[in-house]
Design an enzyme around this catalytic site. Structure first.
Site: not given
Ligand code: GLC
Length: 419
Positions: A27, A32-33, A79, A157, A381
């Site tokens: 990633y 966002n979150w 990505y 997801d 994770e």
């Molecule tokens: C995946 C998770 C999502 C999170 C992202 C980055 O897509 O499902 O909730 O924000 O990874 O960690």
């Protein structure tokens, strides 16, 4: 290295200067979150850096108030789907969907650590948070509970909650692409090719609609009520109102959103299932799946005895944390993305809710189980809830943040509830 020091070093390593990556490789952008949790983690040792994380997140807010789920600050060929697939015409480029609005809840945590020092930072952030919450209320709550237009928007997801909404999506016509996620982690733990084609088909619809959110809500291929975001938003409305009052603002608009959203909760209560449930908003059908989103009800003070019984049943079937899906359901898979594993970030949100509703014993059990996972295996994770096997990416930002703020500390830690 001591785990507190290790957690801080993960946050620093994933810090790109103003924003933090969830993990290197898998990633490589700002999510966002994840970013909101990172801010909370930073607040335990660098308050200024904590506020800047929220500032960078909100700096990519769209004109309509939406805050995107990914901000593509720098190109990264590792990505997929990248900015060209989303085609949103933002600068920096972003995705075209949002993610669980935990930012106001995290801002409250950070502000409460030192209200006078945080006053000006909060005052600058507040109008942006308000406009994001207004976007959720006006654009996504027209059916009552929060509607999502893509499973990725839920943050959970690939969970079984979305299977009924995904079933009829035709992914056969998507432009050819090469996945990158399966090159970073075990493909067995990731979504299937058929799922991925459908995810991309929804993105293509949004891009062809010029990311006009009203049009996507009206005609898009996927529209489901998400219990998880509904509870997170309800709690975040209440936290935002507390912040607004502290700034001397009139918060009646926020209180109105919270009242309306709370009155919509019966629409996501599935009597046959005995729990809160996702719902296909195109035909009213329930998912008939008890996922971790249902237990986020505690965060919004929306628990009830039936939910308590479900929590006990589901939790007693595993050994570590709240599973993302029901261990007694056929679709349960303890290592597959959101189809069974436990996530420390979801655990902390549920634990805050349990503690605020007076169930300190359950909240502490959840903390101890999460602490054990991290002590055994490190900052992964997510984890297999049956045997603690670490899964997904390592040195993960939000797991490190949750260690510093909650999992690594006895109950009197940093979490605070709605007064
Ligand atoms: C995946 C998770 C999502 C999170 C992202 C980055 O897509 O499902 O909730 O924000 O990874 O960690």
């Amino acid at each position: 290295m001591d785990l507190n020091e290790k957690a801080r070093s993960i946050l620093r390593q994933n810090d790109k200067g103003g924003y933090t990556l969830p993990t290197h490789g898998l990633y490589p952008y700002q999510w966002n979150w994840d970013s909101a949790f990172a801010a909370w983690g930073f607040s335990t040792f660098d308050t200024d850096r904590a506020w800047s994380e929220l500032d960078t997140l909100m700096a990519s807010q769209w004109a309509d108030g939406m805050v995107p789920h990914i901000i593509f600050h720098q190109p990264d060929p590792g990505y997929f789907p990248g900015p060209d697939v989303w085609g949103t015409e933002q600068s920096p480029a972003t995705s075209g969907i949002s993610q669980p609005p935990v930012a106001a809840t995290m801002a409250r945590q950070i502000w409460e650590m030192d209200p006078s020092a945080g006053h000006d930072r909060l005052a600058a952030l507040y109008p942006k948070l308000l406009s994001w919450h207004r976007w959720w209320a006006n654009v996504r709550c027209n059916h009552g509970p929060v509607a999502i237009i893509h499973p990725w928007e839920s943050g959970r997801d690939n969970c079984p909650d979305w299977d009924i909404g995904m079933a009829d999506i035709d992914g056969s016509g998507v432009a050819p692409y090469k996945r990158r996620d399966t090159g970073h982690v075990n493909p067995e733990m990731r979504p299937t090719k058929e799922d991925y084609d459908r995810y991309i088909a929804i993105v293509e619809f949004g891009r062809n609609a010029g990311w006009n959110q009203d049009r996507i809500v009206a005609d898009g291929p996927f529209l489901m009520a998400d219990p998880g975001i509904t509870f997170i938003l309800l709690r975040a409305h209440e936290d935002l109102a507390i912040l607004g009052r502290a700034l001397g603002a009139d918060v009646s608009e926020i209180e109105g959103w919270a009242t309306t959203l709370r009155s919509a909760l019966p629409l996501i209560w599935n009597d046959a299932l005995g729990g809160y449930d996702a719902r296909n908003l195109r035909n009213g059908e329930f998912a008939n799946v008890l996922g971790s989103g249902a237990f986020l009800a505690y965060l919004a003070n929306a628990g009830n005895p039936q939910l308590d019984a479900q929590l006990q049943r589901v939790w007693d079937k595993v050994s570590y944390g709240i599973p993302s899906a029901d261990p007694e359901a056929e679709s349960f898979n303890p290592r597959k993305y959101w189809r069974g594993p436990t996530w420390p970030v979801v655990n902390v949100l549920i634990a805050i809710g349990l503690r605020d509703s007076g169930r300190d014993d359950l909240s502490e059990r959840l903390r101890l189980e999460t602490e054990t996972l991290i002590k055994k295996h490190g900052f992964y994770e997510y984890f297999d809830p049956l045997d603690a096997t670490p899964c997904g990416g390592s040195d993960f930002t939000w797991t490190a943040a949750i260690w510093l703020t909650w999992a690594g500390h006895a109950p009197e830690a940093n979490i605070k509830g709605v007064a």
